[in-house]
Motif scaffolding. Sequence first.
Motif, PDB file in Angstrom:
ATOM      1  N   GLU A 504       0.889  -1.161   0.000  1.00 23.67           N
ATOM      2  CA  GLU A 504       0.000   0.000   0.000  1.00 23.67           C
ATOM      3  C   GLU A 504       0.929   1.214   0.000  1.00 23.67           C
ATOM      4  O   GLU A 504       1.798   1.331   0.873  1.00 23.67           O
ATOM      5  CB  GLU A 504      -0.869  -0.036   1.254  1.00 23.67           C
ATOM      6  N   LYS A 520      -6.096  15.713  10.746  1.00 23.42           N
ATOM      7  CA  LYS A 520      -7.233  14.826  10.504  1.00 23.42           C
ATOM      8  C   LYS A 520      -6.891  13.412  10.976  1.00 23.42           C
ATOM      9  O   LYS A 520      -5.721  13.026  11.062  1.00 23.42           O
ATOM     10  CB  LYS A 520      -7.574  14.794   9.003  1.00 23.42           C
ATOM     11  N   SER A 522      -6.489   9.278  11.047  1.00 24.60           N
ATOM     12  CA  SER A 522      -5.893   8.358  10.069  1.00 24.60           C
ATOM     13  C   SER A 522      -6.964   7.762   9.162  1.00 24.60           C
ATOM     14  O   SER A 522      -6.721   7.519   7.969  1.00 24.60           O
ATOM     15  CB  SER A 522      -5.119   7.248  10.777  1.00 24.60           C
ATOM     16  N   ARG A 523      -8.168   7.551   9.699  1.00 29.44           N
ATOM     17  CA  ARG A 523      -9.270   7.023   8.874  1.00 29.44           C
ATOM     18  C   ARG A 523      -9.619   8.012   7.758  1.00 29.44           C
ATOM     19  O   ARG A 523      -9.834   7.616   6.604  1.00 29.44           O
ATOM     20  CB  ARG A 523     -10.490   6.749   9.742  1.00 29.44           C
ATOM     21  N   ALA A 524      -9.667   9.311   8.111  1.00 25.77           N
ATOM     22  CA  ALA A 524      -9.997  10.342   7.111  1.00 25.77           C
ATOM     23  C   ALA A 524      -8.906  10.424   6.039  1.00 25.77           C
ATOM     24  O   ALA A 524      -9.203  10.539   4.839  1.00 25.77           O
ATOM     25  CB  ALA A 524     -10.173  11.691   7.800  1.00 25.77           C
ATOM     26  N   ARG A 526      -6.882   8.031   5.184  1.00 25.76           N
ATOM     27  CA  ARG A 526      -6.953   6.798   4.395  1.00 25.76           C
ATOM     28  C   ARG A 526      -8.058   6.881   3.347  1.00 25.76           C
ATOM     29  O   ARG A 526      -7.868   6.502   2.186  1.00 25.76           O
ATOM     30  CB  ARG A 526      -7.186   5.614   5.343  1.00 25.76           C
ATOM     31  N   THR A 527      -9.225   7.376   3.743  1.00 26.72           N
ATOM     32  CA  THR A 527     -10.358   7.522   2.817  1.00 26.72           C
ATOM     33  C   THR A 527      -9.995   8.458   1.663  1.00 26.72           C
ATOM     34  O   THR A 527     -10.277   8.167   0.496  1.00 26.72           O
ATOM     35  CB  THR A 527     -11.595   8.054   3.566  1.00 26.72           C
ATOM     36  N   ALA A 528      -9.355   9.583   2.000  1.00 26.77           N
ATOM     37  CA  ALA A 528      -8.960  10.550   0.958  1.00 26.77           C
ATOM     38  C   ALA A 528      -7.927   9.946   0.011  1.00 26.77           C
ATOM     39  O   ALA A 528      -7.995  10.146  -1.206  1.00 26.77           O
ATOM     40  CB  ALA A 528      -8.392  11.799   1.627  1.00 26.77           C
ATOM     41  N   LYS A 530      -7.516   6.812  -0.764  1.00 23.89           N
ATOM     42  CA  LYS A 530      -8.175   5.838  -1.643  1.00 23.89           C
ATOM     43  C   LYS A 530      -8.883   6.539  -2.799  1.00 23.89           C
ATOM     44  O   LYS A 530      -8.863   6.074  -3.938  1.00 23.89           O
ATOM     45  CB  LYS A 530      -9.167   4.990  -0.842  1.00 23.89           C
ATOM     46  N   LYS A 531      -9.494   7.706  -2.506  1.00 23.54           N
ATOM     47  CA  LYS A 531     -10.157   8.478  -3.573  1.00 23.54           C
ATOM     48  C   LYS A 531      -9.138   9.008  -4.581  1.00 23.54           C
ATOM     49  O   LYS A 531      -9.455   9.185  -5.754  1.00 23.54           O
ATOM     50  CB  LYS A 531     -10.940   9.641  -2.959  1.00 23.54           C
ATOM     51  N   THR A 536      -5.163  -0.292  -1.567  1.00 29.16           N
ATOM     52  CA  THR A 536      -4.905  -0.724  -0.195  1.00 29.16           C
ATOM     53  C   THR A 536      -4.213  -2.083  -0.168  1.00 29.16           C
ATOM     54  O   THR A 536      -4.156  -2.796  -1.178  1.00 29.16           O
ATOM     55  CB  THR A 536      -6.211  -0.819   0.601  1.00 29.16           C
ATOM     56  N   GLU A 564     -10.863  -1.108   6.234  1.00 23.13           N
ATOM     57  CA  GLU A 564     -10.871  -0.627   4.845  1.00 23.13           C
ATOM     58  C   GLU A 564     -11.732   0.623   4.711  1.00 23.13           C
ATOM     59  O   GLU A 564     -12.714   0.784   5.413  1.00 23.13           O
ATOM     60  CB  GLU A 564     -11.392  -1.743   3.918  1.00 23.13           C
TER      61      GLU A 564
END
Length: 564
Positions: A504, A520, A522-524, A526-528, A530-531, A536, A564
């Motif tokens: 990744e 921000k 880590s989840r935020a 990670r989401t950004a 991926k976009k 992953t 995820e």
Amino acid sequence: MDFDIGQLLLKEELVNEEDLKKFLKLSKERNERLDKVLLKEGHVSEEALLKFFGKILSIPFLPNLPLDKTEDSVLKSIPLKILKNYKMIPVERNQDILTIAVSDPFNLPSTGELAEVTGYKIKLALAGEKEILANLDRLYRPDSDSAEDVMKEMKEDFSFARDEKAEDLLDLANKAPVIKLVNLMIFQAVEKRASDIHIEPLPGKLRIRYRVDGVLYDALTPPKAYHAAIVSRIKVMASLNIAERRLPQDGRFDIKSADKEVDIRVSVIPVAGGERVVLRLLDRENLFDLGELGLDEQMYETVNDLIHLSNGIILVTGPTGSGKTTTLYAALSRINSPDKNIVTVEDPIEYQLPGVAQIQVKPEINLTFANGLRSILRHDPDIIMVGEMRDLDTVDIAIRAALTGHLVFSTIHTNDTAGAITRLIDMGVEPYLITSSVRAIIAQRLIRKICSHCRTEYKLEQKEEILQFEKLGIKKEELPQKLFKGKGCSYCHDGYLGRIAIFEILLIQEEIEKMIIERKTSRAVRTAAKKLGMRTLRSDGIKKVYEGITTLSEVLSETQEIME
């Protein structure tokens, strides 16, 4: 070669015109054959290249070596040193014709010379270099004694020291049967590609296990009475104090098994029932090239571009045993050249890199990562590798090095790429320093590969497996029509043979930089990411499932803690 390999590669569509020009230039610069350059750069696989040579030279390619047909008399006809040197192995004798598998058909003695040495007419076949070398180690055993034979000899040939005095233990450790058993144990582990040997005293028995491809397997179970003798022998080999049984001890020694040099790290700790020993086996010749790690073409290009940057920090993250150091060594090997000054500070130094100055951390004399790094900066380095970002002091110096024009590689222990950013902030690093120094974070895991010797194809029909795919967000119409698994054979454990990494890669782009500055989660992040196109760990693993490299259960087990 008396033919134009470049044009033939073009004809077979293994390269295009643009790539061919680039690789021919590299071939000339390195004074290396074009096919070797293509392989090292990860442009073609070894199997594709061997099939290509097989076609143009009319030599059969053997994906699996039929070594059950290899006779002892044939094995003895060619010295092991010659076989190792030319990466070849005798496969089968059919009357007066001997088939020899080779990995490089252009670097061999003549068939006439081989015929003279062996006494047979020679027929060539092609096989992978690693498979040839691994099977040479398997076929050319240094000692024909089995574990049962050695243990029987131990019972017959010596009595055990009861009072456990140092002189008695030393005498015990030097008994021929004990030496044979320990040597056999180590050789077996090397043969099975084990990374560790565990020697564990249990109630009423002694258990010896090997860790192969990340999984522990039972190997030998000598009687408990042999425990002191085996531990003492290992202590003698590692230059440890055999009389000290109350404190942990660490040591190391080297062995040579079938022309393979192995560095062995020894750790002894006192436990209930005696002393527990773990041997870590490091094959000095087992350095990977960047193209062999498991990166697909897109990820390979990304990583290759990153390691050729002039400055910044590249972090590799993952749990212990996920192959982080191997990836860093592969990267350093790729960019190691006479015009670069590369210095590392490590704990421990796992492999010696030619031309690289490597410093071993020694906390007992205050040679820490931070102090070693400070000293490195006074040695005019171009590239620095720090074994691990353990504390704020080390991170601060690494950031300062990156901001003053150095390329820094290091590792950090987090589950995924975004988690590394949170970890750095928690350590006390200011977000603006992260965005100005860190170029990329690479997360990785090691997953077992399906054994190529017993790999079979099957249709996806089991409801449980279909449900697993659907839980991962894969629609029914997108499910693979066929999958692969290993049946289990003499080459593998449970249908798996060897491991490959899944990756990744989080690039610190403008949008990610803003999120880091704003602290921000880590989840935020990670989401950004991926976009923005980040694949992953789990997605990379599933891609390898579709390609028949591994299984879904293996990917899920290694990525279960990742959200995820």
